[in-house]
Design a protein around this motif. Structure first.
Motif, PDB file in Angstrom:
ATOM      1  N   LYS A 322      29.826 -16.630 -14.625  1.00  0.00           N
ATOM      2  CA  LYS A 322      28.685 -15.916 -14.459  1.00  0.00           C
ATOM      3  C   LYS A 322      29.895 -14.318 -14.181  1.00  0.00           C
ATOM      4  N   PHE A 323      30.713 -14.425 -13.956  1.00  0.00           N
ATOM      5  CA  PHE A 323      31.473 -13.337 -13.718  1.00  0.00           C
ATOM      6  C   PHE A 323      32.405 -12.620 -15.103  1.00  0.00           C
ATOM      7  N   HIS A 324      32.674 -14.258 -16.229  1.00  0.00           N
ATOM      8  CA  HIS A 324      34.051 -14.263 -16.845  1.00  0.00           C
ATOM      9  C   HIS A 324      33.502 -13.096 -17.679  1.00  0.00           C
ATOM     10  N   GLY A 325      34.595 -12.075 -17.794  1.00  0.00           N
ATOM     11  CA  GLY A 325      34.344 -11.069 -18.794  1.00  0.00           C
ATOM     12  C   GLY A 325      34.380 -10.535 -18.338  1.00  0.00           C
ATOM     13  N   MET A 326      34.293  -9.970 -17.350  1.00  0.00           N
ATOM     14  CA  MET A 326      33.217  -8.932 -16.856  1.00  0.00           C
ATOM     15  C   MET A 326      34.674  -8.045 -15.611  1.00  0.00           C
ATOM     16  N   ASP A 327      34.390  -6.268 -15.726  1.00  0.00           N
ATOM     17  CA  ASP A 327      35.583  -5.714 -15.721  1.00  0.00           C
ATOM     18  C   ASP A 327      36.240  -5.849 -13.931  1.00  0.00           C
ATOM     19  N   ARG A 328      37.049  -5.664 -13.228  1.00  0.00           N
ATOM     20  CA  ARG A 328      37.420  -6.154 -11.952  1.00  0.00           C
ATOM     21  C   ARG A 328      36.547  -5.366 -11.383  1.00  0.00           C
ATOM     22  N   PHE A 329      35.974  -4.310 -11.881  1.00  0.00           N
ATOM     23  CA  PHE A 329      35.059  -3.238 -10.772  1.00  0.00           C
ATOM     24  C   PHE A 329      33.716  -3.780 -10.731  1.00  0.00           C
ATOM     25  N   GLU A 330      33.894  -4.375 -12.382  1.00  0.00           N
ATOM     26  CA  GLU A 330      32.112  -4.072 -12.669  1.00  0.00           C
ATOM     27  C   GLU A 330      31.649  -5.449 -11.869  1.00  0.00           C
ATOM     28  N   ALA A 331      32.609  -6.781 -11.444  1.00  0.00           N
ATOM     29  CA  ALA A 331      32.065  -8.337 -11.072  1.00  0.00           C
ATOM     30  C   ALA A 331      31.907  -8.000  -9.087  1.00  0.00           C
ATOM     31  N   ARG A 332      33.386  -6.544  -8.802  1.00  0.00           N
ATOM     32  CA  ARG A 332      33.251  -6.010  -7.556  1.00  0.00           C
ATOM     33  C   ARG A 332      31.562  -5.844  -7.604  1.00  0.00           C
ATOM     34  N   LYS A 333      31.019  -5.005  -8.117  1.00  0.00           N
ATOM     35  CA  LYS A 333      29.427  -4.713  -7.338  1.00  0.00           C
ATOM     36  C   LYS A 333      28.563  -5.979  -7.100  1.00  0.00           C
ATOM     37  N   LEU A 334      28.550  -6.891  -8.383  1.00  0.00           N
ATOM     38  CA  LEU A 334      27.620  -7.991  -8.563  1.00  0.00           C
ATOM     39  C   LEU A 334      28.107  -8.824  -7.395  1.00  0.00           C
ATOM     40  N   LEU A 335      28.872  -9.289  -7.453  1.00  0.00           N
ATOM     41  CA  LEU A 335      29.768 -10.468  -5.919  1.00  0.00           C
ATOM     42  C   LEU A 335      29.133  -9.936  -5.361  1.00  0.00           C
ATOM     43  N   LEU A 336      29.481  -8.165  -4.718  1.00  0.00           N
ATOM     44  CA  LEU A 336      28.672  -7.840  -3.283  1.00  0.00           C
ATOM     45  C   LEU A 336      27.077  -8.050  -2.937  1.00  0.00           C
ATOM     46  N   LYS A 337      26.993  -7.797  -4.615  1.00  0.00           N
ATOM     47  CA  LYS A 337      25.300  -8.226  -4.329  1.00  0.00           C
ATOM     48  C   LYS A 337      25.106  -8.860  -3.085  1.00  0.00           C
ATOM     49  N   ASP A 338      25.781 -10.564  -3.963  1.00  0.00           N
ATOM     50  CA  ASP A 338      25.087 -11.298  -3.943  1.00  0.00           C
ATOM     51  C   ASP A 338      25.908 -11.647  -2.660  1.00  0.00           C
ATOM     52  N   LEU A 339      26.775 -11.649  -2.433  1.00  0.00           N
ATOM     53  CA  LEU A 339      27.332 -12.040  -0.768  1.00  0.00           C
ATOM     54  C   LEU A 339      26.628 -10.985   0.290  1.00  0.00           C
ATOM     55  N   GLU A 340      25.807 -10.358  -0.265  1.00  0.00           N
ATOM     56  CA  GLU A 340      24.837  -9.554   1.057  1.00  0.00           C
ATOM     57  C   GLU A 340      23.444 -11.037   0.591  1.00  0.00           C
ATOM     58  N   LYS A 341      23.348 -11.250  -0.454  1.00  0.00           N
ATOM     59  CA  LYS A 341      22.163 -11.828  -0.833  1.00  0.00           C
ATOM     60  C   LYS A 341      21.839 -13.041   0.259  1.00  0.00           C
ATOM     61  N   GLU A 342      23.304 -13.568   0.472  1.00  0.00           N
ATOM     62  CA  GLU A 342      23.702 -15.149   1.091  1.00  0.00           C
ATOM     63  C   GLU A 342      24.006 -15.151   2.000  1.00  0.00           C
ATOM     64  N   LYS A 343      23.922 -13.274   2.858  1.00  0.00           N
ATOM     65  CA  LYS A 343      23.820 -13.434   3.640  1.00  0.00           C
ATOM     66  C   LYS A 343      25.996 -13.480   4.321  1.00  0.00           C
ATOM     67  N   PHE A 344      27.012 -13.389   3.018  1.00  0.00           N
ATOM     68  CA  PHE A 344      28.147 -13.807   3.787  1.00  0.00           C
ATOM     69  C   PHE A 344      28.326 -12.511   3.926  1.00  0.00           C
ATOM     70  N   LEU A 345      27.833 -11.309   3.950  1.00  0.00           N
ATOM     71  CA  LEU A 345      28.406  -9.891   3.496  1.00  0.00           C
ATOM     72  C   LEU A 345      27.950  -9.499   5.549  1.00  0.00           C
ATOM     73  N   VAL A 346      29.590  -8.814   5.472  1.00  0.00           N
ATOM     74  CA  VAL A 346      28.926  -8.598   7.177  1.00  0.00           C
ATOM     75  C   VAL A 346      29.147  -7.173   7.673  1.00  0.00           C
ATOM     76  N   SER A 347      29.818  -6.463   6.723  1.00  0.00           N
ATOM     77  CA  SER A 347      29.863  -5.337   6.573  1.00  0.00           C
ATOM     78  C   SER A 347      30.512  -4.026   5.801  1.00  0.00           C
ATOM     79  N   GLU A 348      30.027  -2.928   5.733  1.00  0.00           N
ATOM     80  CA  GLU A 348      30.900  -1.495   4.484  1.00  0.00           C
ATOM     81  C   GLU A 348      31.460  -1.323   5.128  1.00  0.00           C
ATOM     82  N   LYS A 349      32.566  -0.637   5.260  1.00  0.00           N
ATOM     83  CA  LYS A 349      33.201   0.693   5.608  1.00  0.00           C
ATOM     84  C   LYS A 349      33.888   1.963   5.382  1.00  0.00           C
ATOM     85  N   GLU A 350      34.176   2.802   5.391  1.00  0.00           N
ATOM     86  CA  GLU A 350      35.787   3.236   4.752  1.00  0.00           C
ATOM     87  C   GLU A 350      36.556   3.249   5.834  1.00  0.00           C
ATOM     88  N   TYR A 351      37.923   3.290   4.295  1.00  0.00           N
ATOM     89  CA  TYR A 351      39.081   3.177   5.082  1.00  0.00           C
ATOM     90  C   TYR A 351      39.929   3.656   4.344  1.00  0.00           C
TER      91      TYR A 351
END
Length: 930
Positions: A322-351
């Motif tokens: 489902k990610f094939h052909g996506m730009d790295r940053f577009e893929a990042r956005k979609l992946l983060l949504k999926d990680l959050e949906k499946e409860k794999f995303l713990v936190s997001e902070k500035e760095y």
């Protein structure tokens, strides 16, 4: 008589054309040689302040050694600048609605050659504007036929020796230009970015471990998790497997000292195909995928990193479809949504972190696995290391040798291929089985290897650092053996910045030692960086860039603003730079001329130290040019007013003193130049010209000519003025070539003699001789006059009076005789009625001790003691009142704690000044008291 003020714009371009037309910069035959090779600027670029500084240094060296009798060569040439030039032409095509792929490689190369013809002269015209005495008759370009033959020949030889090979490695990849970049083409920017914590489930359990990453999309290419072997929290995990979230792949957990147990969660994801450090760790642990795409640990030979990005940095490979052909940053956005949906995303902070950007594309770079061509740098580095160890090559300052050795002892193989069309196309042809063969042409390859069938040439071109690494000898005709190479190679000195010691200096040493078995240069003079007056690095984003040509010719405020904001997309930054520029240069930049700019560079040139360029310094050296011009005008006036006739001039105390000063300065400058202390050399010459020649020698001559008793004596004084001024011009010429050339011609006309060639063809202040005794005698007279001027400054009541001078008999008899002989001249300058030698001190007198003897000024008849006492006492009362007010202010804690430190320091300085004035007044009052 020419009454025009000094105007550099009237003389500089005219003189340079005369120099160039005469063939002045072409080497002579025979004699001991001195040579430099210019670090080749980009053919379509423009000069910046660093170029201006380094070229000023090189021109001073080449002119000095030419004047010292050496057969000199300053080899000129330009670099084809693969990435920079290709990018410019691509943008031009894009503006026309085309791309390089639309028109094809051959047509694109023609477009670039046309652009080179159009813009390539800009950089060389700027070099001329700086007065650079380059040998234009042998100008080279890294893509001209002879140079290209040398580059391809070097590649072929290294390939056939097994020192060039093809391999799949991680490189800095520019996703816009779609090419690998060298580290020098990477800009690391400090930014505030995001960091995400993500859970990885341990295989076969309900347990999770958490990792932190700033590039979550790279988890598609993970091949392991790693912990520190001494971290007891995770010791039980080593040897287990973890599941990559959303990927249906498991990866092993390994222990490695690379992991910092104190950083992040203590567990790190390892993505060897997209991180340079991970690549090394993956190799140590032999990470590889099996047929079912699960990752395993093995020995180093089994290591096989995977890539999940193509050359356009789009997702591919083992990543979920489902990610094939996506730009790295577009893929990042979609992946983060999926990680959050499946409860794999713990936190997001500035760095706070540093990201690599391409210096040309200004896009975030990606470490990418690609097939590239490499040079076995470890093998080539060995003789290059020994060349510096044995002092066959010396660095100035010597501390840069440590940097050189550190890089060379840890050198990695050198990636020399670039995915461009503009450049030296790699001379490799592949047969139908993909076997590579090296040769100058397809025919050459077929004939050499007796090949039939279809051959395909390598598409990549060579890194420009590869072609420029041959610079010192390829520009002189290599691989042909010729007289030029024999005479001028190795070159004598390389002048360059510390930032390319590895990228260019080291590689030139490696390649030259390999191909012609000698060093490319004997000394490497490392200059500092040119920064702004506040010590900030000059950059477009800071809006503090200065163009050396603007400083030479001047530029209006509108033009300056247009230059500093060109292509700037951020409105706030643009507005800030406009405001800053208007404040610094409300009317634009004045014209200062080349000589003033060059002398500013020399005055600041301490070896290895960065330079804070203060615009006030260049104003001061423009005044220095005016001082020199006016000194000529004085001589011209004497020639005209006194009907000067040329003839042999005999020595006198003035001429011998000046000649001795010139001789000593010339000797010191020769030492300074050989030690690359241009700051010390320029300071000594400045003192000689401004103080000794203009302030004293000319002033003495004014009085001496005025007091001259006959035409022969006047003629002699003027003749010596001309001779000494010409020697001054010789001494100044390597530093200020234009004004000295112009005045030398004017001086020859004035002296009614034929000028023999150009200044660079004469000696370096060779005509003067040392005369220490006379020098000391006139120095003593100058000390006396300076002391008398100090007396006048300290005693305002006699400031403008004609004084009598008594000198105590403590002064030796020989010096008394010299003073007596030159009494009229001393009296004329010091405003004296007469000089006598006596130990009798009048009742009312001012005394000053100088070098063990006393200067005495009788006051009788000059002042009314009572009136003077009243004046001094009133002035003392005023000073004491000022001191009381200032000290009261400084005693006030509210003032000292709240006022800016600079204001407090200013008040303290006022105290010191007032106390000094008070002491002088009290001393003067004491003298008047009975």
């Amino acid at each position: 008589m020419d009454k025009k003020p000094y105007d550099p714009s009237e003389i500089e371009q005219r003189l340079y054309q005369e120099w160039e037309d005469s063939g002045l910069f072409t080497p002579d035959d025979g004699s001991e040689s001195y040579s430099l090779a210019i670090p080749p600027p980009n053919v379509t670029g423009t000069l910046h302040m660093g170029h201006g500084f380094q070229n000023a240094i090189m021109d001073c060296l080449i002119r000095y050694y030419r004047m010292s009798g050496k057969n000199t060569l300053w080899q000129v040439g330009t670099d084809h600048a693969g990435i920079a030039t290709e990018m410019v032409v691509e943008r031009r095509l894009n503006a026309e609605g085309k791309s390089k792929n639309d028109i094809g490689r051959e047509a694109f190369e023609k477009e670039v050659w046309n652009w080179k013809k159009y813009s390539g002269n800009k950089i060389t015209s700027q070099l001329r504007r700086l007065g650079s005495s380059l040998d234009w008759s042998t100008e080279r370009f890294t893509l001209d036929d002879e140079y290209q033959h040398a580059v391809l020949g070097a590649f072929i030889q290294l390939f056939e020796e097994g020192l060039i090979y093809q391999g799949k490695r991680l490189v800095n990849w520019d996703p816009v230009l779609e090419t690998s970049l060298s580290d020098l083409e990477v800009i690391n920017k400090d930014l505030t970015i995001k960091i995400w914590e993500i859970k990885y489930q341990l295989e076969g359990t309900d347990e999770f471990v958490t990792i932190a990453t700033t590039r979550p999309e790279t988890l598609f290419g993970d091949m392991a998790l790693a912990v520190n072997p001494d971290d007891k929290r995770f010791a039980h995990l080593v040897g287990q497997n973890a599941e990559i979230p959303l990927c249906n792949r498991v990866i092993p957990i390994v222990a490695d000292d690379y992991v910092d147990a104190e950083f992040g969660t203590g567990v790190v994801k390892i993505t060897p195909g997209h991180d340079f450090n991970d690549y090394e760790l993956g190799k140590r642990h032999g990470l590889h995928l099996n047929e079912s795409l699960q990752c395993h640990v093995g020995d180093e030979s089994a290591f096989s990193p995977i890539s999940i990005l193509n050359k356009a940095v789009e997702i591919i490979g083992v990543a979920p479809k489902k990610f094939h052909g996506m730009d790295r940053f577009e893929a990042r956005k979609l992946l983060l949504k999926d990680l959050e949906k499946e409860k794999f995303l713990v936190s997001e902070k500035e760095y706070e972190s540093t990201l690599p950007y391409g210096d040309r594309s200004d896009q975030i770079l990606e470490p990418l696995l690609t097939d590239q061509w490499y040079v076995d740098a470890k093998t080539l580095a060995k003789p290059a290391i020994e060349a510096v160890k044995s002092k066959e090559i010396q660095f100035v300052p010597a501390n840069w040798e440590k940097t050189y050795f550190q890089w060379m002892n840890n050198i990695q193989d050198w990636c020399i291929s670039r995915q461009l069309w503009w450049g030296h196309r790699i001379p490799i042809w592949y047969d139908e089985s993909n076997t590579p063969y090296a040769g100058f042409s397809e025919k050459d390859v077929r004939d050499k290897h007796n090949l039939n069938g279809t051959l395909r040439q390598e598409d990549d071109v060579l890194d420009t650092w590869f072609s420029s690494s041959l610079w010192t000898f390829a520009t002189m005709g290599w691989p042909k053996k010729n007289e030029k190479l024999n005479l001028f190679h190795p070159t004598t000195t390389l002048v360059t910045g510390f930032d390319i010691i590895f990228f260019w200096v080291a590689r030139m040493i490696m390649m030259t030692k390999h191909f012609i078995k000698e060093v490319p240069f004997k000394e490497v003079y490392i200059t500092g960086l040119i920064k702004d007056e506040n010590g900030q690095k000059m950059s477009k984003s800071k809006g503090n860039i200065l163009d050396p040509i603007d400083l030479i010719d001047g530029v209006s405020l509108d033009e300056l603003l247009a230059k500093r904001t060109e292509g700037m997309m951020q409105p706030q930054l643009k507005e800030k730079i406009i405001k800053q520029t208007k404040k610094q240069f409300p009317e634009g930049i004045e014209s200062y001329g080349t000589d003033a700019l060059r002398y500013t560079f020399y005055s600041l040139a301490s070896p290895g130290r960065d330079i804070n360029f203060d615009i006030g310094r260049i104003k001061g050296y423009r005044n220095f040019c005016n001082k020199i011009w006016n000194a000529f005008r004085f001589i011209e006036m004497q020639v005209t007013n006194h009907s000067y006739q040329p003839g042999e001039s005999s020595g006198n105390i003035l001429s011998d003193w000046m000649g001795s000063k010139i001789h000593q300065t010339a000797e010191n400058c020769q030492t300074h130049i050989k030690q690359y202390r241009f700051d010390l050399a320029s300071a000594e010459i400045y003192e000689l010209v401004w103080s000794n020649f203009c302030d004293w020698y000319i002033e003495f001559n004014k009085v001496a000519i005025q007091n001259s008793e006959d035409a022969n004596q006047t003629n002699n004084l003027i003749g010596n003025l001309i001779t000494n001024f010409y020697s001054i011009l010789e001494l100044l010429h390597p530093f200020m070539p234009f004004i000295t050339e112009e005045l030398s011609s004017k001086l020859a006309n004035l002296a009614k003699v034929e000028k023999l060639g150009f200044m660079v063809e004469s000696g370096f202040a060779h005509s003067r001789a040392s005369n220490k005794k006379t020098e000391q005698q006139l120095d003593e007279i100058i000390s006396i006059i300076s002391a008398l001027r100090a007396i006048r400054a300290e005693n305002q009541n006699i400031k403008n009076e004609i004084l009598n001078l008594i000198i105590s008999n403590d002064l030796n008899s020989e010096m008394q005789s010299v003073i007596s002989k030159n009494e009229a001249m001393i009296a004329g300058i010091a405003k004296l009625d007469g000089i006598e030698f006596s130990d009798k001190i009048p009742a009312e007198a001012i005394e000053k001790t100088v070098d063990g003897y006393k200067l005495i000024i009788p006051l009788e008849g000059l002042i009314d003691p009572e009136e003077e006492m009243m004046r001094l006492q009133k002035e003392l009362a005023d000073v004491e009142n000022d001191l009381k007010i200032i000290n009261s202010k400084l005693a006030n804690e509210q003032f000292t704690s709240k006022a800016p430190p600079a204001v407090v320091e200013k008040e303290k300085a006022k105290v010191l000044d007032a106390e000094s004035k008070k002491a002088l007044l009290e001393k003067s009052i004491a003298k008047l008291q009975p």
